[in-house]
Design a protein around this motif. Structure first.
Motif, PDB file in Angstrom:
ATOM      1  N   THR A   2       0.825  -1.219   0.000  1.00 16.71           N
ATOM      2  CA  THR A   2       0.000   0.000   0.000  1.00 16.71           C
ATOM      3  C   THR A   2       0.855   1.264   0.000  1.00 16.71           C
ATOM      4  O   THR A   2       0.504   2.274  -0.632  1.00 16.71           O
ATOM      5  N   LEU A  54      -5.987   3.452  -2.639  1.00 19.37           N
ATOM      6  CA  LEU A  54      -7.067   2.499  -2.395  1.00 19.37           C
ATOM      7  C   LEU A  54      -7.008   1.349  -3.395  1.00 19.37           C
ATOM      8  O   LEU A  54      -7.272   0.182  -3.039  1.00 19.37           O
ATOM      9  N   THR A 109      -4.411  -1.000  -2.239  1.00 19.68           N
ATOM     10  CA  THR A 109      -4.901  -1.707  -1.049  1.00 19.68           C
ATOM     11  C   THR A 109      -5.852  -2.831  -1.429  1.00 19.68           C
ATOM     12  O   THR A 109      -5.731  -3.979  -0.942  1.00 19.68           O
ATOM     13  N   LEU A 110      -6.806  -2.544  -2.301  1.00 17.09           N
ATOM     14  CA  LEU A 110      -7.784  -3.562  -2.693  1.00 17.09           C
ATOM     15  C   LEU A 110      -7.140  -4.676  -3.509  1.00 17.09           C
ATOM     16  O   LEU A 110      -7.486  -5.866  -3.354  1.00 17.09           O
ATOM     17  N   LEU A 170      -9.086  -6.234   6.066  1.00 15.58           N
ATOM     18  CA  LEU A 170      -8.802  -5.157   5.101  1.00 15.58           C
ATOM     19  C   LEU A 170      -9.426  -3.827   5.523  1.00 15.58           C
ATOM     20  O   LEU A 170      -9.088  -2.775   4.974  1.00 15.58           O
ATOM     21  N   ILE A 191      -8.635   0.047   4.315  1.00 14.75           N
ATOM     22  CA  ILE A 191      -9.607   0.815   3.522  1.00 14.75           C
ATOM     23  C   ILE A 191      -9.935   2.135   4.219  1.00 14.75           C
ATOM     24  O   ILE A 191     -10.126   3.170   3.566  1.00 14.75           O
TER      25      ILE A 191
END
Length: 598
Positions: free
Chosen positions: A177, A271, A274-275, A292, A296
């Motif tokens: 991230t 984001l 991250t996803l 998660l 988020i």
């Protein structure tokens, strides 16, 4: 708070902020701690999500322990928000109080420094340059002290707690991230280097444009009167075009770097990473979907502090230039003060120039090896062509600046051994360029003697032939000199003569005192000057030779040197420069008479 020290190795901002550095660091620390506390609710939300996800009952009926945990988390989050807000408020308060202390000190210090600067220094400075440093640059430093440090504290606090929290949750997802961060700082470094490379030229061109604007506005009446649109506007246009070119060179290298910086740390980018990483982790069974949630909630929030840091560091470049200009004012050369408190007093009103020379900063020679005495009670006229050094001689006598060689004495005492206040008790002056301060007429006349009574002020105004005009103004002697109180050039000159009469100095310097007024005003001013000059040592600079023909001594200057000396009749017999100037003056007077009869 001594701003005159110049520690080596310190930049201008460090030197400017030295008196309040500790306060600013405390303010930044409190702002950072406050930000950390206000971000605790995000961790609380993630924790509540985990509690809900681990609830065993499908009907979402929580156990008593789960309810207690959620209540504790909610309470802790609310308390942390209030603690954080209080800490940030305290940090902002400390920063603003420190800023108020610094800006007040800087304005007082600059004013005090300029008050000690030689008056000749101001002739080499434009009003735009001084105004920018005293007003615009100190306002820029206000933004630095009041907002920069607390904003940096908030940004670093949010960034540090976010990184620590994410690493604690899952270091693998956190590393992926946070991958854009090294690239962000790399491009930010390049951005700062590009900005620094062209900042100097940008600031110089801005100063030139400010000065050109001031000069252009002051010259608009003449431009309109003569109907010129080319040459009159050229200086202004050139300054604006030069600034536009400098601005283009300043901003062009920044555009690409700024685009990269913003693209790398947008919430969508963070984001998305991250996803992507989270999805891979969940699919491979390395983590659960609820794990998660912290990423988020927290990861996209890193973008705002990073972009804030970018903006703040860019503003820091402007603040550096502002600090340099303010420090330059604080280091303005000042006149040498008397070496001791026991100042010798002049024995009489005799002025002597002893081998005096003066050269300007640009190397131009103003005066060379002057040896001359102005006897007490005598009238001495100084004449010569333009640029001969007449006004330079007068300004040395008034100590607008000190000679680069030799000395000037008053009653046997070197002027450098006299304080400014003492000097101007002995020497008064009426110059061609009159400057009235933004104050009442009364205060302008009493500038040299603030303790003077109203009767003394009015008597001086009557002697200067300006009393009736003052009474005709709305407010009379209380009328404030500004755009609403219109005084002609001749009337302003008479106010300055009233000022000199009230001061009652034994020695008087007149530098082209009637050069800028019309014939009717000149007659009234000459009558006022006749009253003012009785019984005083008088030094007159004039291009109107018929007004000084009865002087006890006439000095003829050319190229900074005395080329002739004597009374009017003696100099005419020499058939030198004075005789030529006299013939030219007579021819000019004859021409003026012929024109006036047309």
């Amino acid at each position: 708070m001594n701003t005159q020290t110049t520690p080596t190795g310190q930049g201008p901002i460090s030197r400017i902020l030295a008196p309040i550095r500790t306060r600013l660091l405390i303010a930044a620390t409190l702002a950072g701690i406050g930000t950390i506390f206000t971000m605790i609710p995000l961790a609380g939300m993630a924790h509540i999500a985990q509690i809900l996800a681990t609830a065993s009952d499908q009907a979402w009926e929580l156990s008593a322990s789960s309810k207690r945990d959620i209540a504790w988390v909610v309470t802790a989050s609310i308390v942390s928000v209030f603690i954080g807000m209080g800490s940030m408020f305290l940090g902002e308060l400390i920063a603003h109080l420190a800023d108020n202390r610094l800006t007040h000190h800087l304005r007082q210090a600059v004013l005090s420094r300029l008050a000690q600067a030689p008056l000749g220094w101001f002739t080499g400075q434009t009003s735009g340059q001084v105004k920018q440093a005293m007003q615009d640059d100190i306002a820029t430093l206000h933004s630095l002290t009041a907002h920069f440090y607390t904003a940096v504290g908030r940004a670093l606090g949010a960034l540090s707690i976010s990184v620590i929290y994410l690493l604690a949750m899952d270091w693998r997802i956190a590393v992926i991230t946070l991958l854009p961060l090294p690239g962000f700082f790399l491009f930010l470094h390049r951005l700062m280097q590009s900005s620094k490379a062209n900042m100097g030229e940008f600031v110089i061109r801005l100063e030139h444009m400010n000065s050109a604007i001031n000069e252009f506005i002051s010259g608009i009446p003449d431009v309109k009167a003569f109907g010129t649109t080319g040459q009159a506007y050229r200086g202004y246009q050139d300054a604006v075009n030069s600034f536009a070119d400098a601005f283009d060179r300043f901003t062009r290298p920044l555009v690409a770097s700024m685009a990269h910086v913003h693209a790398m740390v947008t919430p969508v980018t963070i984001l998305g990473l991250t996803l992507l990483c989270g999805t891979i982790s969940v699919v491979n069974g390395w983590t659960t979907p609820v794990d998660l949630v912290p990423f988020i909630l927290v990861a996209p929030g890193i973008c705002a502090p990073l972009l804030l840091l970018h903006t703040l560091l860019h503003d820091l470049g402007s603040a550096t230039g502002a600090a340099q200009r303010v420090m330059a004012l604080l280091e303005t050369p000042i006149l040498q003060a008397p070496l001791s408190d026991q100042q010798p007093l002049p024995a009489n009103n005799e002025i002597r120039f002893d081998n005096v020379s003066y050269a300007y900063d640009n190397g131009h020679r103003g005066l060379s090896n002057l040896d001359v005495t102005f006897a007490a009670g005598s009238v001495t006229a100084i004449v010569g062509p333009s640029g001969a050094g007449k006004s330079t001689l007068a300004r040395l006598l008034l100590r607008f600046f000190d000679p680069t060689q030799g000395r000037i004495t008053l009653g046997g005492v070197d002027l450098r051994q006299l304080s400014t206040a003492t000097l101007y008790q002995y020497i008064g002056f009426v110059l061609q360029d009159v400057r009235l301060i933004h104050a009442s007429i009364r205060d302008n006349i009493a500038l040299g003697r603030p303790s003077a009574s109203q009767q003394e002020i009015e008597d001086a105004a009557r002697a200067a032939n300006i009393h009736e005009r003052i009474l005709a103004l709305p407010g009379g002697y209380d009328a404030v000199v500004d755009d609403a109180t219109q005084l002609s050039g001749g009337e302003q000159q008479r106010v300055s003569i009233a000022r000199a009469i009230l001061l009652d100095p034994p020695l008087l310097v007149l530098d082209e005192a009637t050069a800028a007024v019309d014939a009717s005003s000149e007659l009234v001013i000459q009558e006022a000057l006749a009253r003012l000059t009785r019984g005083r040592t008088l030094i007159v600079i004039s291009h109107r030779l018929d007004t000084i023909r009865y002087a006890d001594q006439i000095l003829v200057l050319d190229d900074g040197m005395i080329v002739e000396q004597g009374n009017h009749d003696h100099l005419l017999t020499q058939h030198g420069l004075y005789a030529r100037l006299w013939a030219l003056s007579n021819a000019t007077s004859t021409l003026e008479s012929e024109v006036s009869t047309c």
